[in-house]
Design a protein around this motif. Structure first.
Motif, PDB file in Angstrom:
ATOM      1  N   ASP A  37       0.830  -1.207   0.000  1.00  0.00           N
ATOM      2  CA  ASP A  37       0.000   0.000   0.000  1.00  0.00           C
ATOM      3  C   ASP A  37       0.864   1.257   0.000  1.00  0.00           C
ATOM      4  O   ASP A  37       0.557   2.238  -0.692  1.00  0.00           O
ATOM      5  CB  ASP A  37      -0.924   0.015   1.217  1.00  0.00           C
ATOM      6  N   ALA A  38       1.949   1.236   0.765  1.00  0.00           N
ATOM      7  CA  ALA A  38       2.851   2.389   0.796  1.00  0.00           C
ATOM      8  C   ALA A  38       3.472   2.623  -0.575  1.00  0.00           C
ATOM      9  O   ALA A  38       3.574   3.765  -1.043  1.00  0.00           O
ATOM     10  CB  ALA A  38       3.939   2.167   1.848  1.00  0.00           C
ATOM     11  N   ALA A  39       3.875   1.538  -1.230  1.00  0.00           N
ATOM     12  CA  ALA A  39       4.451   1.652  -2.574  1.00  0.00           C
ATOM     13  C   ALA A  39       3.409   2.186  -3.551  1.00  0.00           C
ATOM     14  O   ALA A  39       3.721   2.999  -4.433  1.00  0.00           O
ATOM     15  CB  ALA A  39       4.958   0.283  -3.034  1.00  0.00           C
ATOM     16  N   HIS A  40       2.171   1.748  -3.390  1.00  0.00           N
ATOM     17  CA  HIS A  40       1.083   2.193  -4.268  1.00  0.00           C
ATOM     18  C   HIS A  40       0.857   3.694  -4.117  1.00  0.00           C
ATOM     19  O   HIS A  40       0.643   4.411  -5.113  1.00  0.00           O
ATOM     20  CB  HIS A  40      -0.188   1.427  -3.913  1.00  0.00           C
ATOM     21  N   GLU A  45       1.521   9.285  -6.204  1.00  0.00           N
ATOM     22  CA  GLU A  45       1.976  10.669  -6.038  1.00  0.00           C
ATOM     23  C   GLU A  45       2.891  11.096  -7.183  1.00  0.00           C
ATOM     24  O   GLU A  45       2.734  12.192  -7.736  1.00  0.00           O
ATOM     25  CB  GLU A  45       2.701  10.813  -4.701  1.00  0.00           C
ATOM     26  N   ILE A  46       3.839  10.248  -7.553  1.00  0.00           N
ATOM     27  CA  ILE A  46       4.761  10.609  -8.635  1.00  0.00           C
ATOM     28  C   ILE A  46       4.023  10.652  -9.972  1.00  0.00           C
ATOM     29  O   ILE A  46       4.318  11.484 -10.833  1.00  0.00           O
ATOM     30  CB  ILE A  46       5.966   9.628  -8.696  1.00  0.00           C
ATOM     31  N   PHE A  47       3.017   9.788 -10.120  1.00  0.00           N
ATOM     32  CA  PHE A  47       2.242   9.798 -11.364  1.00  0.00           C
ATOM     33  C   PHE A  47       1.412  11.076 -11.468  1.00  0.00           C
ATOM     34  O   PHE A  47       1.261  11.635 -12.563  1.00  0.00           O
ATOM     35  CB  PHE A  47       1.336   8.572 -11.418  1.00  0.00           C
ATOM     36  N   LEU A  50       3.696  13.675 -12.622  1.00  0.00           N
ATOM     37  CA  LEU A  50       3.994  13.456 -14.030  1.00  0.00           C
ATOM     38  C   LEU A  50       2.853  13.982 -14.901  1.00  0.00           C
ATOM     39  O   LEU A  50       3.089  14.602 -15.952  1.00  0.00           O
ATOM     40  CB  LEU A  50       4.212  11.972 -14.281  1.00  0.00           C
ATOM     41  N   ASN A  51       1.628  13.752 -14.479  1.00  0.00           N
ATOM     42  CA  ASN A  51       0.472  14.276 -15.204  1.00  0.00           C
ATOM     43  C   ASN A  51       0.518  15.799 -15.277  1.00  0.00           C
ATOM     44  O   ASN A  51       0.221  16.405 -16.309  1.00  0.00           O
ATOM     45  CB  ASN A  51      -0.823  13.833 -14.514  1.00  0.00           C
ATOM     46  N   GLU A  52       0.865  16.418 -14.161  1.00  0.00           N
ATOM     47  CA  GLU A  52       0.940  17.882 -14.115  1.00  0.00           C
ATOM     48  C   GLU A  52       2.044  18.404 -15.043  1.00  0.00           C
ATOM     49  O   GLU A  52       1.850  19.408 -15.740  1.00  0.00           O
ATOM     50  CB  GLU A  52       1.206  18.336 -12.684  1.00  0.00           C
ATOM     51  N   ALA A  53       3.190  17.717 -15.046  1.00  0.00           N
ATOM     52  CA  ALA A  53       4.299  18.139 -15.900  1.00  0.00           C
ATOM     53  C   ALA A  53       3.941  18.001 -17.373  1.00  0.00           C
ATOM     54  O   ALA A  53       4.274  18.863 -18.193  1.00  0.00           O
ATOM     55  CB  ALA A  53       5.549  17.314 -15.583  1.00  0.00           C
ATOM     56  N   ARG A  54       3.246  16.928 -17.706  1.00  0.00           N
ATOM     57  CA  ARG A  54       2.828  16.725 -19.093  1.00  0.00           C
ATOM     58  C   ARG A  54       1.824  17.794 -19.512  1.00  0.00           C
ATOM     59  O   ARG A  54       1.914  18.344 -20.610  1.00  0.00           O
ATOM     60  CB  ARG A  54       2.221  15.333 -19.260  1.00  0.00           C
ATOM     61  N   ALA A  55       0.874  18.088 -18.628  1.00  0.00           N
ATOM     62  CA  ALA A  55      -0.116  19.121 -18.936  1.00  0.00           C
ATOM     63  C   ALA A  55       0.557  20.483 -19.116  1.00  0.00           C
ATOM     64  O   ALA A  55       0.169  21.270 -20.000  1.00  0.00           O
ATOM     65  CB  ALA A  55      -1.168  19.187 -17.832  1.00  0.00           C
ATOM     66  N   ALA A  56       1.571  20.764 -18.300  1.00  0.00           N
ATOM     67  CA  ALA A  56       2.296  22.031 -18.426  1.00  0.00           C
ATOM     68  C   ALA A  56       3.009  22.121 -19.774  1.00  0.00           C
ATOM     69  O   ALA A  56       3.007  23.177 -20.430  1.00  0.00           O
ATOM     70  CB  ALA A  56       3.298  22.175 -17.285  1.00  0.00           C
ATOM     71  N   LEU A  57       3.614  21.005 -20.193  1.00  0.00           N
ATOM     72  CA  LEU A  57       4.276  20.976 -21.502  1.00  0.00           C
ATOM     73  C   LEU A  57       3.277  21.221 -22.632  1.00  0.00           C
ATOM     74  O   LEU A  57       3.511  22.057 -23.515  1.00  0.00           O
ATOM     75  CB  LEU A  57       4.953  19.619 -21.712  1.00  0.00           C
ATOM     76  N   SER A 133      11.640   4.859 -12.844  1.00  0.00           N
ATOM     77  CA  SER A 133      11.330   5.165 -14.243  1.00  0.00           C
ATOM     78  C   SER A 133      10.426   6.394 -14.341  1.00  0.00           C
ATOM     79  O   SER A 133      10.623   7.260 -15.207  1.00  0.00           O
ATOM     80  CB  SER A 133      10.649   3.964 -14.911  1.00  0.00           C
ATOM     81  N   LEU A 134       9.444   6.479 -13.460  1.00  0.00           N
ATOM     82  CA  LEU A 134       8.546   7.635 -13.459  1.00  0.00           C
ATOM     83  C   LEU A 134       9.299   8.911 -13.092  1.00  0.00           C
ATOM     84  O   LEU A 134       9.057   9.979 -13.678  1.00  0.00           O
ATOM     85  CB  LEU A 134       7.392   7.401 -12.481  1.00  0.00           C
ATOM     86  N   GLU A 135      10.201   8.812 -12.133  1.00  0.00           N
ATOM     87  CA  GLU A 135      10.983   9.989 -11.734  1.00  0.00           C
ATOM     88  C   GLU A 135      11.891  10.447 -12.863  1.00  0.00           C
ATOM     89  O   GLU A 135      12.061  11.660 -13.088  1.00  0.00           O
ATOM     90  CB  GLU A 135      11.805   9.666 -10.488  1.00  0.00           C
ATOM     91  N   ASP A 136      12.494   9.499 -13.580  1.00  0.00           N
ATOM     92  CA  ASP A 136      13.345   9.861 -14.717  1.00  0.00           C
ATOM     93  C   ASP A 136      12.524  10.565 -15.795  1.00  0.00           C
ATOM     94  O   ASP A 136      12.965  11.566 -16.381  1.00  0.00           O
ATOM     95  CB  ASP A 136      14.005   8.610 -15.306  1.00  0.00           C
ATOM     96  N   LEU A 137      11.334  10.036 -16.075  1.00  0.00           N
ATOM     97  CA  LEU A 137      10.471  10.643 -17.085  1.00  0.00           C
ATOM     98  C   LEU A 137      10.024  12.037 -16.631  1.00  0.00           C
ATOM     99  O   LEU A 137       9.993  12.979 -17.432  1.00  0.00           O
ATOM    100  CB  LEU A 137       9.252   9.753 -17.333  1.00  0.00           C
ATOM    101  N   LEU A 138       9.697  12.175 -15.358  1.00  0.00           N
ATOM    102  CA  LEU A 138       9.308  13.478 -14.819  1.00  0.00           C
ATOM    103  C   LEU A 138      10.437  14.481 -14.980  1.00  0.00           C
ATOM    104  O   LEU A 138      10.207  15.637 -15.385  1.00  0.00           O
ATOM    105  CB  LEU A 138       8.935  13.333 -13.342  1.00  0.00           C
ATOM    106  N   GLU A 139      11.648  14.061 -14.681  1.00  0.00           N
ATOM    107  CA  GLU A 139      12.802  14.957 -14.826  1.00  0.00           C
ATOM    108  C   GLU A 139      12.980  15.378 -16.283  1.00  0.00           C
ATOM    109  O   GLU A 139      13.269  16.551 -16.571  1.00  0.00           O
ATOM    110  CB  GLU A 139      14.065  14.265 -14.314  1.00  0.00           C
ATOM    111  N   ASN A 140      12.778  14.439 -17.212  1.00  0.00           N
ATOM    112  CA  ASN A 140      12.881  14.774 -18.636  1.00  0.00           C
ATOM    113  C   ASN A 140      11.830  15.814 -19.026  1.00  0.00           C
ATOM    114  O   ASN A 140      12.120  16.768 -19.770  1.00  0.00           O
ATOM    115  CB  ASN A 140      12.704  13.519 -19.489  1.00  0.00           C
TER     116      ASN A 140
END
Length: 234
Positions: A37-40, A45-47, A50-57, A133-140
């Motif tokens: 559950d903690a991992a979920h 949270e990171i997803f 990521l959604n916010e970063a994509r929307a900003a782009l 992987s999600l953090e790397d994509l977010l950084e990109n």
């Protein structure tokens, strides 16, 4: 009578041992659920970020300011596998998780309980890789966003100058003598450059690197200037 007492003690001892085993199994299941559950939650949270970063782009695109929207969208889509993989895995976990509270560790078979615990531990373990992987994509995405902000500022004066050149060339051709040699060819070249400039503004011209975009405007400005040089002045 002595035999009955001995039997009761043995039964109580057996019951106590079974209760201890059930408590241990419940503790193992509870800990596995807690970790999964903690991992979920971390993945969620990171997803969200990521959604916010994509929307900003995407909010920077299609504004007619020359940012290469076509190529930027292709860059965004390079993360599709990570994106889709996360969505599918977390949806599967959420569905399976809803059945776990119904499991009674005290009465579930060892095989059933072991299977559930293994699944939970696997999800928690694989979540570490997924989060990376999600953090790397977010950084990109965040790096690309900062790059586009800088690019937009760089492009603004170059775009303005190129459009001014197009306006001047159009005026020069309109005022040129009717019998100007090659007039129609010059007009055709200028129309093609105007179409290209509009495509640049709309971001429809593909680039291998977004930093190439200013040079494409400069090349267009130079080609327009060459046409102006060929137009005879009255």
């Amino acid at each position: 009578m002595w035999g009955r007492a001995t039997g009761r003690r043995r039964k109580n001892r057996d019951d106590g041992e079974e209760a201890a085993k059930a408590a241990h199994r419940q503790a193992v299941l509870t800990e596995a659920l807690r970790a999964a559950d903690a991992a979920h939650v971390v993945r969620g949270e990171i997803f969200d970020r990521l959604n916010e970063a994509r929307a900003a782009l995407e909010g920077l695109l299609d504004r007619g300011d020359g940012l290469p929207a076509l190529s930027i969208r292709e860059a965004i889509e390079t993360g599709r596998a990570v994106w889709d993989g996360h969505a599918a895995t977390t949806a599967f976990y959420a569905e399976a998780r809803s059945s776990y509270p119904d499991i009674d560790a005290g009465h579930a078979s060892s095989r059933q309980l072991a299977g559930v615990v293994r699944s939970l531990e696997k999800y928690a373990r694989e979540s570490d890789k997924a989060v990376k992987s999600l953090e790397d994509l977010l950084e990109n995405y965040q790096d690309l966003y900062r790059t586009l902000l800088t690019l937009g500022s760089t492009l603004a004066p170059i775009r303005a100058r190129t459009h001014a050149a197009l306006t001047a060339a159009t005026r020069d051709l309109a005022w040129a003598p009717p019998a100007t040699p090659g007039r129609y060819a010059l007009e055709a070249r200028l129309h093609a450059l105007a179409d290209h400039l509009h495509a640049l503004d709309a971001g429809r011209v593909a680039v291998d690197n977004v930093h190439e975009t200013p040079d494409l405007y400069r090349e267009t400005e130079a080609a327009i200037a060459a046409i102006r040089d060929e137009v005879p002045r009255l």
